[in-house]
Scaffold this motif. Structure first.
Motif, PDB file in Angstrom:
ATOM      1  N   ASP A  43       0.873  -1.324   0.040  1.00 43.48           N
ATOM      2  CA  ASP A  43       0.017   0.057  -0.015  1.00 43.48           C
ATOM      3  C   ASP A  43       1.028   1.367   0.087  1.00 43.48           C
ATOM      4  O   ASP A  43       1.693   1.548   0.804  1.00 43.48           O
ATOM      5  CB  ASP A  43      -0.904  -0.058   1.288  1.00 43.48           C
ATOM      6  CG  ASP A  43      -1.956   1.153   1.395  1.00 43.48           C
ATOM      7  OD1 ASP A  43      -2.949   0.754   1.888  1.00 43.48           O
ATOM      8  OD2 ASP A  43      -1.563   2.110   0.904  1.00 43.48           O
ATOM      9  N   LYS A  44       0.856   2.113  -1.025  1.00 45.76           N
ATOM     10  CA  LYS A  44       1.664   3.161  -1.116  1.00 45.76           C
ATOM     11  C   LYS A  44       1.443   4.150   0.139  1.00 45.76           C
ATOM     12  O   LYS A  44       2.712   4.807   0.371  1.00 45.76           O
ATOM     13  CB  LYS A  44       1.230   4.044  -2.522  1.00 45.76           C
ATOM     14  CG  LYS A  44       2.094   3.437  -3.747  1.00 45.76           C
ATOM     15  CD  LYS A  44       1.553   4.498  -4.791  1.00 45.76           C
ATOM     16  CE  LYS A  44       2.241   3.841  -6.129  1.00 45.76           C
ATOM     17  NZ  LYS A  44       1.505   4.867  -7.123  1.00 45.76           N
ATOM     18  N   THR A  45       0.545   4.466   0.542  1.00 50.53           N
ATOM     19  CA  THR A  45       0.341   5.368   1.689  1.00 50.53           C
ATOM     20  C   THR A  45       0.853   5.117   2.996  1.00 50.53           C
ATOM     21  O   THR A  45       1.755   5.437   3.573  1.00 50.53           O
ATOM     22  CB  THR A  45      -0.944   6.096   1.763  1.00 50.53           C
ATOM     23  OG1 THR A  45      -2.034   5.071   1.212  1.00 50.53           O
ATOM     24  CG2 THR A  45      -1.032   7.366   1.081  1.00 50.53           C
ATOM     25  N   THR A  46       0.266   3.667   3.368  1.00 48.75           N
ATOM     26  CA  THR A  46       0.722   3.071   4.625  1.00 48.75           C
ATOM     27  C   THR A  46       2.097   2.244   4.308  1.00 48.75           C
ATOM     28  O   THR A  46       2.595   2.088   5.696  1.00 48.75           O
ATOM     29  CB  THR A  46      -0.347   2.033   5.042  1.00 48.75           C
ATOM     30  OG1 THR A  46      -0.411   1.059   4.242  1.00 48.75           O
ATOM     31  CG2 THR A  46      -1.609   3.047   5.253  1.00 48.75           C
ATOM     32  N   GLU A  65      -4.476   3.002  -7.988  1.00 52.46           N
ATOM     33  CA  GLU A  65      -3.279   3.907  -7.899  1.00 52.46           C
ATOM     34  C   GLU A  65      -2.493   3.656  -6.363  1.00 52.46           C
ATOM     35  O   GLU A  65      -1.202   3.794  -6.507  1.00 52.46           O
ATOM     36  CB  GLU A  65      -3.739   5.239  -7.939  1.00 52.46           C
ATOM     37  CG  GLU A  65      -4.012   6.005  -9.212  1.00 52.46           C
ATOM     38  CD  GLU A  65      -2.927   6.372  -9.859  1.00 52.46           C
ATOM     39  OE1 GLU A  65      -2.417   7.377  -9.398  1.00 52.46           O
ATOM     40  OE2 GLU A  65      -2.467   5.763 -10.793  1.00 52.46           O
ATOM     41  N   SER A  66      -3.275   3.380  -5.409  1.00 57.95           N
ATOM     42  CA  SER A  66      -2.686   3.303  -4.087  1.00 57.95           C
ATOM     43  C   SER A  66      -1.931   1.906  -3.745  1.00 57.95           C
ATOM     44  O   SER A  66      -1.151   1.866  -2.764  1.00 57.95           O
ATOM     45  CB  SER A  66      -3.745   3.238  -3.068  1.00 57.95           C
ATOM     46  OG  SER A  66      -4.908   2.060  -3.399  1.00 57.95           O
ATOM     47  N   GLU A  68       1.170  -0.614  -5.113  1.00 57.70           N
ATOM     48  CA  GLU A  68       2.463  -0.756  -5.782  1.00 57.70           C
ATOM     49  C   GLU A  68       2.922  -2.065  -5.796  1.00 57.70           C
ATOM     50  O   GLU A  68       3.081  -2.805  -4.776  1.00 57.70           O
ATOM     51  CB  GLU A  68       3.535   0.218  -5.411  1.00 57.70           C
ATOM     52  CG  GLU A  68       4.456   0.244  -6.425  1.00 57.70           C
ATOM     53  CD  GLU A  68       5.426   1.299  -5.871  1.00 57.70           C
ATOM     54  OE1 GLU A  68       6.539   1.826  -6.373  1.00 57.70           O
ATOM     55  OE2 GLU A  68       5.400   2.026  -4.590  1.00 57.70           O
TER      56      GLU A  68
END
Ligand code: ATP
Ligand code: MG
Length: 342
Positions: A43-46, A65-66, A68
């Motif tokens: 998860d790109k954000t977390t 998008e979120s 990767e």
């Protein structure tokens, strides 16, 4: 207590081929128990890991998008330490859930290009995953042992391992690596070249996974000679109109797309022969060059190499598994382990 509890006491010797494209695990007494892509989805954000291996590869090119998808090993080196460690621990836990009680002995084959720091990191990850002892082995040596070459004899053995990230060429004699060279050309680059070719020629976009499928189904290193060449219908995106489209491509086009990486592999093998001591070259000319790694499965690559070098070229029995089979053989042979561990 689960029935396989005591079983784990017997099955506590593990061989791992930590590859750029695939990780394979061999357990003594059980054989190859894991064969999964070296891919992690996060998860790109977390930065939380969402999936590893097969599950993560299925997400390739299909993620929102979120998310990767990352290959922690790239071009024969560890590109992301933390994720490589996470992946290794995940795979070991999957095949050896009782490692906390029966700490396994682990041998891991690693690319010859990795640094001392990276070696230490791989070792520590395996120890952290529950290993009692960890040994490392260069993958060319492991592949040569897996191919049943007489590595301990005073004979020149040449092994060419075409993996995802790199092609490693090694000449082995008397349990030592006499010559070795690694070029950053492998199956992944071929996939990229196919995608690039389609984009340039047809303004047609395909993902990494489709490009790989095209290579596996339609790829070849040289023309067939007699029968008709194949073709295939592929799905992708028309970049001019931004719409999905199908396209019919030929075997010859794929060959054109991957011509450069193939040229680089041929040149590297020729350089290796030029740089090998004459007596050993004599042995290789007589006994042949052994081709392994998933990239060796590209159709007629053996023919191309044999024509370019004038030396017979043989494919190992199971090119995708040769390295882990060789690593597994070293598990049983403590004397050999002493000679080849790095
Ligand atoms: N039938 C096939 N034809 C052509 N290429 C193939 C075929 N099957 C697998 N490959 C390719 O082989 C490569 C993976 O090979 P392998 O598993 O030996 O690599 P690896 O050991 O993970 O990588 P490295 O040795 O560079 O660390 C991929 O690029 C894959 O697309
Ligand atoms: Mg490999």
């Amino acid at each position: 207590m689960p029935s396989n509890y005591w079983g784990s006491w017997f099955f506590n010797r593990i061989a791992i081929d930590l590859g750029t494209a695939n990780t394979l695990i061999f357990i003594k007494g059980k054989g190859i128990t894991l064969k999964e892509p070296s891919v992690v989805a996060i998860d790109k954000t977390t930065k939380r890991v969402l999936a590893v291996g097969d599950e993560a590869k299925r997400m390739l090119g299909r993620t929102p998008e979120s998310i990767e998808t990352i290959r922690p090993l790239k071009d024969g080196v560890i590109a992301d330490f933390e994720l490589a460690e996470f992946m290794l621990r995940h795979f070991i836990a999957k095949v050896h859930p009782w490692r906390r009680f029966f700490k396994p002995r682990i041998i891991i084959s690693v690319p010859s290009g990795i640094t001392q720091i990276e070696k230490r990191a791989v070792k520590e990850s395996a120890e952290f995953a529950g290993a009692k002892y960890v040994f490392l082995l260069e993958e060319s040596m492991a592949a040569a042992i897996g191919a049943e070459l007489p590595v301990q004899e005073p004979i020149g053995n040449m092994i060419v391992d075409i993996g995802g990230g790199t092609t490693e060429i090694a000449v082995i004699s008397l349990a030592g690596i006499v010559y070795s060279r690694s070029i950053r050309v492998g199956g992944n680059l071929m996939d990229e070249m196919i995608a690039h070719y389609l984009k340039k020629k047809y303004k047609f976009m395909v993902g990494e996974k489709t490009a790989e499928e095209i290579k596996i189904r339609l790829g070849s290193a040289c023309p067939n000679g007699n029968s008709l060449e194949e073709h295939m219908v592929i799905k992708g995106l028309d970049l001019v109109h931004g719409l999905p489209k199908i396209l019919d491509i030929t075997e010859e086009e794929v060959r054109e797309a991957i011509a450069e990486p193939l040229k680089a592999i041929v040149a590297a093998v020729k350089t290796a022969l030029d740089n090998t001591p004459p007596e050993l070259v004599g042995d290789i000319a007589e006994r042949g060059i052994f081709l392994t790694g998933g990239g060796a499965l590209l159709r007629r690559l053996d023919v191309l190499l044999a024509e370019a070098t004038g030396v017979p070229v043989y494919l190992t029995k199971d090119p995708l598994a040769t390295t882990v089979i060789g690593t597994g053989k070293v598990l049983d042979n403590i004397l050999l382990l002493g000679k080849v561990a790095c």
